[in-house]
Design an enzyme around this catalytic site. Structure first.
Site: not given
Ligand code: NDP
Length: 240
Positions: A148, A152
Site C-alpha cells: 500500500y 501511494k
Molecule cells: P472504501 O473501501 O470504502 O471504498 C473504495 C472504493 O474504491 C469503492 O467505491 C470501490 O468500489 C472502489 N474500488 C476498489 N477497487 C476498485 C477497482 N479495481 N476498480 C474500480 N473501483 C474500485 O475505501 P475508502 O473510501 O476508505 O478509500 C478511498 C480512497 O482513499 C482509497 O484510494 C484509499 O486508499 C484512500 N485512503 C483512505 C483512507 C481511510 O482512512 N479510509 C486513508 C488514506 C487514503 P467497488 O467496490 O464498487 O468496486
C-alpha cells in the site's frame, strides 16, 4: 454552485471517501460521472441522475469504454478524481504475489490507466483538473503495508511528473493524502489499533469523507488557479 456544468469523473464513488467527493461536487452543480464495480450501488447513483458506469480501473478495456461513454454523452472531461483504492495488508515476509499485485494494480496502475485515457481530451480542451487520492502511508510508511505504501508513494511521484508534463496546457494535477478517515476500509481495524492511531492525531479525532471532499473541491474549483504538483494532507495533523 461553483462547479456548475463541469463534467467530473470520480472513480470508486460507490462508497466511502469517493462517494463523499462525488456528492460534494454534484451539490456544487457538476455533471457527475461515477465508477465502481458494485452495480447495486451504481444504481443508487443513477437514481440521483449521475452517469454511473461499472468499470474496474485495473482493466484497460473497461477504462477505455468508460472514457468513450463520457465523450459520447458529454463531449468533454473537465475534472478527474482518482479515488478507487484497496488495501491487502500483511508483513513483507508473508506477502503473496497476489497481495502485492492487487494493491499496485488498483492503486497505482489504476491511476495510470485512468489518467492516460482522460488526458487526451483534456489536452485538446487546453484545460483540466486532476486530483489523485494518495495516503499519509505513502509518505511515512506503515508496518504491514509495504504494498500500500509503495502504491501511494508512487501516486505522489506520478502526479508530480504529470503536473510538469501538462502544465503548459493549463491542466493542474494535485494529490490529497488523507489520514485516518472513517470508512469501510478502516472499519477492519481493532479498537486497540484505532485508539493507538487516535493518540497520534493532534486534533484527537478521525476524519470524515466530507473533510477530504472539501479539499478536493477546492483543488478542482476555479478557487485554485495556481497550485499544481502538490500533495495536500488531510489528516488532523498526523503528519506534521
Ligand atoms: P472504501 O473501501 O470504502 O471504498 C473504495 C472504493 O474504491 C469503492 O467505491 C470501490 O468500489 C472502489 N474500488 C476498489 N477497487 C476498485 C477497482 N479495481 N476498480 C474500480 N473501483 C474500485 O475505501 P475508502 O473510501 O476508505 O478509500 C478511498 C480512497 O482513499 C482509497 O484510494 C484509499 O486508499 C484512500 N485512503 C483512505 C483512507 C481511510 O482512512 N479510509 C486513508 C488514506 C487514503 P467497488 O467496490 O464498487 O468496486
Amino acid at each position: 454552485m461553483n462547479m456548475l456544468g463541469k463534467i467530473v469523473l470520480v472513480t470508486g464513488a460507490t462508497r466511502g471517501i469517493g462517494k463523499a467527493i462525488a456528492k460534494r461536487l454534484k451539490d456544487e452543480g457538476a455533471e457527475l460521472v461515477v465508477t465502481g464495480r458494485d452495480e447495486r450501488l451504481l444504481d443508487a447513483w443513477r437514481d440521483e441522475g449521475a452517469l454511473a458506469v461499472a468499470a474496474d480501473v485495473t482493466d484497460n478495456r473497461q477504462v477505455e469504454n468508460l472514457v468513450e461513454t463520457i465523450m459520447e454523452r458529454h463531449g468533454r472531461i473537465d475534472v478527474v478524481v482518482n479515488n478507487a483504492g484497496v488495501t491487502q495488508d500483511g508483513l513483507l515476509m508473508r506477502m503473496s504475489d497476489d497481495d502485492w499485485n492487487k494493491v499496485i494494480d488498483t492503486n497505482l496502475s489504476g491511476v495510470f490507466n485512468i489518467c492516460r485515457a482522460t488526458i487526451r481530451p483534456m489536452l485538446k480542451q487546453r484545460e483540466g483538473r486532476i486530483v489523485n487520492i494518495s495516503s499519509v502511508i505513502g509518505v511515512i510508511g506503515n508496518a504491514g503495508q509495504t504494498n500500500y505504501a509503495a502504491s501511494k508513494a508512487g501516486v505522489i511521484g506520478f502526479s508530480k511528473a504529470l503536473a510538469k508534463e501538462v502544465a503548459s496546457r493549463n491542466i493542474l494535477v494535485n494529490v490529497v493524502a488523507p489520514g485516518y478517515i472513517d470508512t469501510e476500509m478502516t472499519q477492519a481495524l481493532t479498537e486497540e489499533q484505532r485508539q493507538n492511531i487516535l493518540r497520534m492525531i493532534p486534533l484527537g479525532r478521525t476524519g470524515q469523507g466530507e473533510d477530504v471532499a472539501s479539499v478536493v473541491h477546492f483543488l478542482v474549483s476555479e478557487q485554485n488557479r495556481y497550485i499544481t504538483g502538490q500533495t495536500i494532507h488531510c489528516d488532523g495533523g498526523l503528519v506534521i
